[in-house]
Design a protein around this motif. Structure first.
Motif, PDB file in Angstrom:
ATOM      1  N   ARG A 110     -12.030  -5.204  -5.431  1.00 37.53           N
ATOM      2  CA  ARG A 110     -10.916  -4.250  -5.480  1.00 37.53           C
ATOM      3  C   ARG A 110     -10.609  -3.842  -6.929  1.00 37.53           C
ATOM      4  N   ASP A 111     -10.600  -4.823  -7.841  1.00 36.53           N
ATOM      5  CA  ASP A 111     -10.243  -4.538  -9.236  1.00 36.53           C
ATOM      6  C   ASP A 111     -11.306  -3.693  -9.940  1.00 36.53           C
ATOM      7  N   ASN A 171       0.825  -1.218   0.000  1.00 35.98           N
ATOM      8  CA  ASN A 171       0.000   0.000   0.000  1.00 35.98           C
ATOM      9  C   ASN A 171       0.862   1.273   0.000  1.00 35.98           C
ATOM     10  N   SER A 186      -3.142  -7.290  -7.071  1.00 35.33           N
ATOM     11  CA  SER A 186      -4.394  -6.539  -7.039  1.00 35.33           C
ATOM     12  C   SER A 186      -4.255  -5.293  -6.156  1.00 35.33           C
ATOM     13  N   GLN A 187      -3.385  -5.366  -5.142  1.00 36.75           N
ATOM     14  CA  GLN A 187      -3.199  -4.207  -4.247  1.00 36.75           C
ATOM     15  C   GLN A 187      -2.251  -3.168  -4.848  1.00 36.75           C
ATOM     16  N   VAL A 202      -3.756  -0.757  -7.690  1.00 36.73           N
ATOM     17  CA  VAL A 202      -4.683   0.370  -7.468  1.00 36.73           C
ATOM     18  C   VAL A 202      -3.970   1.712  -7.648  1.00 36.73           C
ATOM     19  N   ARG A 206     -11.651   0.254  -7.972  1.00 33.97           N
ATOM     20  CA  ARG A 206     -10.557   1.241  -7.911  1.00 33.97           C
ATOM     21  C   ARG A 206     -10.804   2.372  -8.915  1.00 33.97           C
ATOM     22  N   ARG A 248     -11.101  -9.758  -4.536  1.00 27.82           N
ATOM     23  CA  ARG A 248     -10.260  -9.273  -5.638  1.00 27.82           C
ATOM     24  C   ARG A 248     -11.131  -8.623  -6.715  1.00 27.82           C
TER      25      ARG A 248
END
Ligand code: DC
Length: 224
Positions: free
Chosen positions: A182-183, A57, A99-100, A103, A186, A179
């Motif tokens: 999140r995908d 992050n 995936s993190q 972003v 974002r 996932r």
């Protein structure tokens, strides 16, 4: 090269474990085209960050790391700083990390030219989340390949077990949903079907049938 003479691109986007990687590779082989697995680049950034003690992050530290990435794809192996990292890159942890890190707009920007460099004659099949929307908006054919979450979790489970890795179906389904969320939520290049992409739902479709469907569609657009 002008836009008109750039090699053609087939963009295949969709959620995790939809089968887009396998389909994209098979389509590329059938056409004699190059293949870009863009997810692998984000995965390598996640693995490189872990090796360097950079948190997934920490956008400010990730961007220069992504820009300077010493990565090489050689048939089935992936090399980072001359060492094989294929298993870490392909692991669930690699996917979660990817995936993190994905972003961060600066990470995405740092990987843009690297992805576009795969566009070589006679053509390219590229798979990911934003191939048709951000990286190759002028793609000749755009496919949004998906399947329901349970089917995708089951496919991922079989894939991991087949590689001798540990897997738990309930945990995989939960992680896949997280996932997807999140995908697609974002701000930067989110996963979504664009209006000009053709939907291909593979929930009840074999790999062979999905490959045939993409090839048939490509034949149709190139004959227009
Ligand atoms: O396709 P994959 O599962 O290897 O991708 C791993 C992660 O990388 C995915 O969850 C989101 C990110 N990704 C992305 O943001 N954009 C891409 N073009 C490809 C992958």
């Amino acid at each position: 090269m002008t836009a008109g003479t750039l090699p053609p691109v087939i963009a295949i986007d969709g959620p995790s474990a939809s089968g887009k990687g396998t389909v994209a590779q098979r389509v590329a082989t059938a056409l004699g085209y190059h293949y870009l697995d863009s997810g692998a680049l984000y995965r390598v950034v996640a693995v490189a960050a872990k090796q360097s003690g950079i948190a997934w992050n920490d956008g400010a530290a990730l961007a220069p790391l992504a820009a300077a990435l010493d990565v090489r794809f050689n048939s089935d192996e992936i090399y980072l700083n001359q060492s094989v990292v294929t298993n870490s890159v392909r692991s669930e942890d690699g996917g979660i990390g990817a995936s993190q890190v994905a972003v961060w707009p600066a990470v995405r920007a740092a990987l843009l030219d690297r992805q576009r460099a795969f566009r070589q004659a006679p053509g390219l099949v590229a798979d990911g989340r934003d191939m048709g929307s951000a990286v190759f908006p002028d793609a000749r054919l755009k496919i949004y390949l998906t399947a329901d979450a349970e089917t995708r979790a089951e496919r991922r489970y079989k894939q991991l077990i087949g590689k001798g890795m540990d897997a738990n179906m309930a945990a995989l389904l939960q992680e896949l949903r997280a996932r997807d969320e999140r995908d697609s939520q974002r701000a930067a290049a989110p996963l979504k079907k664009t209006d000009d992409a053709r939907l291909l739902d593979t929930t009840h479709l074999s790999i062979d049938a999905a490959v045939e469907a993409v090839l048939a569609r490509y034949k149709a657009v190139t004959q227009l």
